[in-house]
Write a protein that holds these residues in place. Structure first.
Motif, short mmCIF file in Angstrom:
data_model
loop_
_atom_site.label_atom_id
_atom_site.label_comp_id
_atom_site.label_asym_id
_atom_site.label_seq_id
_atom_site.Cartn_x
_atom_site.Cartn_y
_atom_site.Cartn_z
N GLU A 188 0.83 -1.19 0.00
CA GLU A 188 0.00 0.00 0.00
C GLU A 188 0.87 1.25 0.00
N CYS B 278 -7.36 -6.75 0.90
CA CYS B 278 -7.02 -5.51 1.62
C CYS B 278 -7.45 -4.28 0.83
N TYR B 279 -8.07 -3.34 1.53
CA TYR B 279 -8.46 -2.06 0.94
C TYR B 279 -9.28 -2.23 -0.34
N ARG C 52 -11.33 0.84 -1.66
CA ARG C 52 -10.53 1.90 -2.27
C ARG C 52 -10.11 1.55 -3.69
N SER D 258 -12.25 -1.89 4.17
CA SER D 258 -11.73 -0.53 4.27
C SER D 258 -10.26 -0.48 4.67
N HIS D 259 -9.66 -1.63 5.00
CA HIS D 259 -8.30 -1.61 5.55
C HIS D 259 -7.63 -2.96 5.31
#
Length: 288
Positions: A27, A213-214, A217, A235-236
């Protein structure tokens, strides 16, 4: 069998911190996949098959096997991080992998297991025990072809790729003919970009679950083009374990509300990851 399960569980416990670090490290990067993902195999023309039993409902799960060598992750233990060996892979044959977890579930009956091709290493077909009109098809993609897996998920979500398969004298829809399409694995969109168009082609809205993950986004722009409904995504940083999908599907098949389905997923994550329900609910979100 008990010894094997214990080994898988211990390997999982050891690998989880490394897995979360792998997402975190990627990330923070802005360059392409530094681990040198191989060139994709030439893709065939997308199928557009619509001949299947419309009384059936399918959940199609696309799993990109965890891969130390070909994915931009901090390596996990070798046995569960070999993307060319589904039997022990973290996301497939390990204790909380899709194959192991759903095969042991009383809610699903395994009807068939088959080898597909050099990209999709194994396909499982399950039937729901309570509602026999529901089928679950799970494909294990060789980890080095995570981009193929991601694109197939998006092509399915947009209705651009549709197919049907026969099981017990019944034809069921897969890919874009499924009512719900799910992606499980490393978030490859952290490592590469896709130039293809994933705009919706048939005006239908498909439900999606993205355990990576994520995922909210990175998948948002593409899912908006696909006009898909993000039922559960993240979200994470997270561990994309099969119990999240399993419990969410329990509510889905019972026709529960979106919030109830999301809550089931969060409660499962809280239980197995030993985190607070609040933290799990902040991680596993629904809608836009």
């Amino acid at each position: 069998m008990k010894v094997k399960s214990s080994v898988s569980f211990l390997l999982f416990l050891f690998s989880l911190p490394l897995f979360l670090l792998s997402c975190e490290s990627k990330e923070k990067e802005t360059t392409a996949n530094i681990f040198g993902q191989p060139s994709e195999k030439t893709e065939k023309k997308l199928k557009n098959v619509d001949n299947f039993d419309k009384n059936t409902r399918t959940i199609h799960v696309l799993v990109a096997l965890c891969d130390n060598k070909y994915q931009g992750i901090v390596p996990v233990p070798e046995k569960i991080g070999n993307g060319q060996n589904p039997d022990q892979n973290l996301y497939w044959g390990a204790g909380y992998g899709v194959r192991t977890y759903f095969t042991k579930s009383k809610e699903w009956k395994l009807l068939k297991s088959e080898k597909k091709d050099s990209i999709r290493m194994e396909r499982l077909i399950f039937q729901n025990a309570a509602d026999k009109n529901y089928y679950l098809v799970a494909d294990a993609y060789d980890g080095q072809y995570i981009k193929n897996c991601t694109k197939d998920f998006l092509y399915s979500s947009s209705g651009q790729m549709k197919d049907a398969i026969a099981i017990n004298n019944t034809k069921i829809g897969v890919y874009g003919n499924a009512q719900l399409v799910s992606y499980i694995g490393h978030d490859g969109l952290m490592d590469f970009q896709l130039s293809e168009s994933f705009k919706n082609t048939d005006g239908k809205t498909r439900d999606c679950i993205i355990l990576a993950c994520y995922s909210k986004r990175f998948f948002s722009p593409l899912l908006r083009d696909a006009q898909a409904n993000p039922l559960v995504w993240t979200s994470h940083l997270m561990a994309p374990e099969a119990y999240i999908l399993h419990d969410a599907l329990t509510g889905y098949i019972r026709n529960e509300s979106t919030e109830q389905i999301r809550s089931r997923a969060a409660l499962a994550y809280s239980k197995y990851q030993k985190c607070s329900v609040k933290a799990a609910r902040n991680l596993l979100v629904t809608g836009w």
